[in-house]
Structure formats: structure tokens, C-alpha cells
Motif scaffolding. Sequence first.
Motif, PDB file in Angstrom:
ATOM      1  N   ALA A  16       0.842  -1.208   0.000  1.00 37.21           N
ATOM      2  CA  ALA A  16       0.000   0.000   0.000  1.00 37.21           C
ATOM      3  C   ALA A  16       0.870   1.247   0.000  1.00 37.21           C
ATOM      4  O   ALA A  16       0.565   2.229  -0.696  1.00 37.21           O
ATOM      5  CB  ALA A  16      -0.926  -0.017   1.214  1.00 37.21           C
ATOM      6  N   HIS A  68       1.657   4.308  -3.227  1.00 35.99           N
ATOM      7  CA  HIS A  68       1.596   5.772  -3.141  1.00 35.99           C
ATOM      8  C   HIS A  68       2.947   6.438  -3.322  1.00 35.99           C
ATOM      9  O   HIS A  68       3.022   7.658  -3.419  1.00 35.99           O
ATOM     10  CB  HIS A  68       1.006   6.187  -1.789  1.00 35.99           C
ATOM     11  N   TYR A 110      -6.180   6.485   6.066  1.00 35.58           N
ATOM     12  CA  TYR A 110      -6.383   6.005   4.702  1.00 35.58           C
ATOM     13  C   TYR A 110      -5.717   4.633   4.505  1.00 35.58           C
ATOM     14  O   TYR A 110      -6.312   3.730   3.921  1.00 35.58           O
ATOM     15  CB  TYR A 110      -5.826   7.016   3.699  1.00 35.58           C
ATOM     16  N   GLN A 116      -7.695   1.852   6.184  1.00 39.54           N
ATOM     17  CA  GLN A 116      -8.892   1.529   5.402  1.00 39.54           C
ATOM     18  C   GLN A 116      -8.515   0.740   4.149  1.00 39.54           C
ATOM     19  O   GLN A 116      -9.147  -0.258   3.815  1.00 39.54           O
ATOM     20  CB  GLN A 116      -9.622   2.816   5.032  1.00 39.54           C
ATOM     21  N   LYS A 117      -7.460   1.168   3.476  1.00 38.23           N
ATOM     22  CA  LYS A 117      -7.031   0.503   2.241  1.00 38.23           C
ATOM     23  C   LYS A 117      -6.583  -0.934   2.508  1.00 38.23           C
ATOM     24  O   LYS A 117      -6.824  -1.825   1.689  1.00 38.23           O
ATOM     25  CB  LYS A 117      -5.889   1.296   1.600  1.00 38.23           C
ATOM     26  N   CYS A 118      -5.954  -1.163   3.650  1.00 33.80           N
ATOM     27  CA  CYS A 118      -5.441  -2.496   4.000  1.00 33.80           C
ATOM     28  C   CYS A 118      -6.458  -3.333   4.767  1.00 33.80           C
ATOM     29  O   CYS A 118      -6.150  -4.459   5.162  1.00 33.80           O
ATOM     30  CB  CYS A 118      -4.167  -2.364   4.826  1.00 33.80           C
ATOM     31  N   SER A 119      -7.657  -2.801   4.993  1.00 36.31           N
ATOM     32  CA  SER A 119      -8.720  -3.510   5.724  1.00 36.31           C
ATOM     33  C   SER A 119      -8.247  -3.966   7.102  1.00 36.31           C
ATOM     34  O   SER A 119      -8.416  -5.125   7.484  1.00 36.31           O
ATOM     35  CB  SER A 119      -9.226  -4.713   4.922  1.00 36.31           C
TER      36      SER A 119
END
Length: 147
Positions: A24, A28, A41, A44-47
Motif C-alpha cells: 500500500a 503511493h 487512509y 482503510q485501504k489495507c482492511s
Amino acid sequence: MSVKLMAKAWEMDLSQGEKLVLLALCDHANDDGVCYPSQEYLAQKCSMSPRSLIDQINKLKKYGILTAERRQKSGGRLANLYVINLDNFSQSANSAPAKSACENSAHAESAPTNVQITAELPAKSAPSFKEEPSKNHQLEPSIRTIN
């Protein structure tokens, strides 16, 4: 997104959580490994929970492949600046990635590693079609209309 860093990250011997967070961050980062996504963020992206994300980030920092620096952005807000350097990777013996459940089981240790399959399935057991099966279907009226 740094495809160069992502390609290297896929090959690294890390646990699932560590690798997910690293990927992740690489997603970016520029090719120099610099990025600054928020922890909210990333979580959330990595659950994963924010606490789990911080744990994974701390492990990556411990391995030497990630540095994080708190910086003040315009407007007085604080943000993390991450720098990824995959060439610095060093993993101590005490922090080896967790083995999968299959690797940890006693069955996996006693299972033979060189298995050869000698039985063959008889060809007669497979159905034989001269045409595509859907083309030789004759539909029977099974729905009755109610007047």
C-alpha cells in the motif's frame, strides 16, 4: 505509484500484514520511495484497524525498510512522511514472519514431499457429446399459464 518498488516488495519474505502495508505504501510512493498517505487512509485501504496498521509500520521500520517522519503541513496539521528503502531489509531471527497454519501443523511435517500419482481415470466415465449439449436440448413446456 512505484512499480519498481512494488515488484521488489512482492518478492520479500514478510508476513501477510507487513507485505500488505508495504505494498500500500509502495502504491503511493514515487520511485525514490517517498510518500505521505494518512494512517487512516492506509488502515482503510489495507482492511485493518489503525492499531494493526501502526504495528505493521513499526515492524517495517524495525526491518530497516521504512522510515517515518512527522511533519507539519500547511494549516498546522501533522502528517507522516514515509521513505521506503527496500535495499536496507534485514530481518532478525526473532522476528521471522509467521508460518501459515499448514506449515505449522504436524501433518505438514510428516507429509511426503515427493508424491507421484499413478492411477488414471478411465476415459469411458466421461460423457461423450456429438454436438454441444445445449443445442440438442428439447424444451418441454413446464410452465402452465393460469387464466
